[in-house]
Structure formats: C-alpha cells, structure tokens
Design a protein around this motif. Structure first.
Motif, PDB file in Angstrom:
ATOM      1  N   ALA A 198      -4.312  71.588   3.157  1.00  0.00           N
ATOM      2  CA  ALA A 198      -2.954  71.349   4.041  1.00  0.00           C
ATOM      3  C   ALA A 198      -1.890  70.899   3.131  1.00  0.00           C
ATOM      4  CB  ALA A 198      -3.551  70.551   5.067  1.00  0.00           C
ATOM      5  N   ALA A 199      -0.624  70.974   3.374  1.00  0.00           N
ATOM      6  CA  ALA A 199       0.547  70.401   2.768  1.00  0.00           C
ATOM      7  C   ALA A 199       0.360  68.951   2.540  1.00  0.00           C
ATOM      8  CB  ALA A 199       1.649  70.663   3.399  1.00  0.00           C
ATOM      9  N   VAL A 254       5.769  72.949  -7.105  1.00  0.00           N
ATOM     10  CA  VAL A 254       5.722  74.352  -7.039  1.00  0.00           C
ATOM     11  C   VAL A 254       4.924  74.833  -5.928  1.00  0.00           C
ATOM     12  CG1 VAL A 254       4.908  76.531  -8.318  1.00  0.00           C
ATOM     13  CG2 VAL A 254       6.420  74.884  -9.508  1.00  0.00           C
ATOM     14  N   GLU A 255       3.694  74.289  -5.663  1.00  0.00           N
ATOM     15  CA  GLU A 255       2.848  74.579  -4.559  1.00  0.00           C
ATOM     16  C   GLU A 255       3.643  74.540  -3.068  1.00  0.00           C
ATOM     17  OE1 GLU A 255      -0.224  76.723  -2.981  1.00  0.00           O
ATOM     18  OE2 GLU A 255      -0.002  76.272  -5.136  1.00  0.00           O
ATOM     19  N   LEU A 256       3.937  73.388  -2.898  1.00  0.00           N
ATOM     20  CA  LEU A 256       4.764  73.158  -1.615  1.00  0.00           C
ATOM     21  C   LEU A 256       6.074  73.954  -1.421  1.00  0.00           C
ATOM     22  CD1 LEU A 256       4.236  69.236  -1.380  1.00  0.00           C
ATOM     23  CD2 LEU A 256       3.169  71.032  -0.301  1.00  0.00           C
ATOM     24  N   ARG A 312       5.382  77.256  -0.469  1.00  0.00           N
ATOM     25  CA  ARG A 312       5.065  77.507   1.139  1.00  0.00           C
ATOM     26  C   ARG A 312       6.234  77.021   2.100  1.00  0.00           C
ATOM     27  NH1 ARG A 312      -1.003  74.107   1.647  1.00  0.00           N
ATOM     28  NH2 ARG A 312      -1.922  75.360  -0.118  1.00  0.00           N
ATOM     29  N   GLY A 313       7.378  76.748   1.408  1.00  0.00           N
ATOM     30  CA  GLY A 313       8.583  76.456   2.042  1.00  0.00           C
ATOM     31  C   GLY A 313       8.315  74.942   2.488  1.00  0.00           C
ATOM     32  N   GLN A 314       7.612  73.872   1.854  1.00  0.00           N
ATOM     33  CA  GLN A 314       7.562  72.677   2.320  1.00  0.00           C
ATOM     34  C   GLN A 314       8.294  71.815   1.284  1.00  0.00           C
ATOM     35  OE1 GLN A 314       5.163  71.434   4.734  1.00  0.00           O
ATOM     36  NE2 GLN A 314       4.965  73.744   5.544  1.00  0.00           N
ATOM     37  N   ARG A 315       8.453  70.713   1.975  1.00  0.00           N
ATOM     38  CA  ARG A 315       9.210  69.554   1.210  1.00  0.00           C
ATOM     39  C   ARG A 315       8.102  68.745   0.148  1.00  0.00           C
ATOM     40  NH1 ARG A 315      12.190  67.078   6.325  1.00  0.00           N
ATOM     41  NH2 ARG A 315      13.801  68.784   6.425  1.00  0.00           N
TER      42      ARG A 315
END
Length: 138
Positions: A92-93, A124-126, A129-132
C-alpha cells in the motif's frame, strides 16, 4: 529572386491542406513516439530502483521480509515479501511511505547512500501511482 533561379510553385488549395495535414501527422507521430520512449525510460528507471531497494531491504531487514529465509517473520511478510515477484506492487502507498523512516532506524545501520536510493525508490514508486510522497494531513 534572380531570373535564372527556379522556384517550386507554392501549394494551393487541397495540396496545401494535404501538406499541412501530413506535417501535423508526422509531428503527432514524433510526439507520441517520444512520449512512449519517455514512458519506457521511466519504467526502466522504476524497475532499476525497485531492484536496488529490494537488495537494500533484503540486506537490512535480516530475512524477515523473505519467505525463503529461516528468519522470515509472518507479520513482516504480511507487509511485503521480497521473494515474490511484484513485491512492491503489493504494498500500500502508506507502507511505501514508511520505508525511509524505518530504514533510518539505528538498528538497521543503513549507510546514507542506501538511504538515498530507498528515498528515490519511494518517490518514483509513489509518483508512478499518482500518490504524494508525504501523506496529506487531515
């Protein structure tokens, strides 16, 4: 223009429109190909950072996150299993955001260069995923 120079006649009407459409199509193809190449580069960078993070985490986590290790810990494997393909995708993020803090704990003894590589992986991973990187505060 000198009298002995030849000049191509200017395109008019449908011919001019066809040239414009052709140029626009070529430009569009070039832009799409460039974007795909950029995406390929980004995917390659993401894969490289995942591999680096996996090696660092395997070394620093003493086998707790590796199902094939005698030191495997069921609670740790619940968070992520470095032995499974796509280990990072299953996280999970929130779990990914916690990696830099956890890897900086004195017990891990993680050198600064490894910390920076884990930080890069997290960013890069976040981002993919379009996450902060940081969770928004409520």
């Amino acid at each position: 223009m000198k009298s002995n120079e030849l000049r191509a006649p200017a395109a008019r009407g449908p011919a001019r429109l066809a040239l414009g459409v052709g140029a626009l199509a070529a430009l569009s193809t070039w832009l799409v190909a460039g974007a795909a190449l950029g995406q390929g580069d980004a995917a390659a960078e993401r894969a490289r950072l995942r591999d680096e993070a996996r090696v660092i985490l395997a070394k620093r986590c003493d086998g707790c996150h590796e199902s094939t290790s005698k030191a495997a810990n069921q609670a740790a494997l619940g968070a992520f299993d470095l032995d499974r393909p796509g280990w990072a995708e299953r996280m999970a993020a929130r779990q990914i955001r916690q990696l830099p803090e956890r890897i900086r704990r004195p017990a891990f003894g993680t050198p600064e260069d490894e910390r920076r590589r884990v930080d890069a992986f997290v960013a890069v991973e976040l981002g993919a995923r379009g996450q902060r990187t940081r969770a928004p505060r409520d």
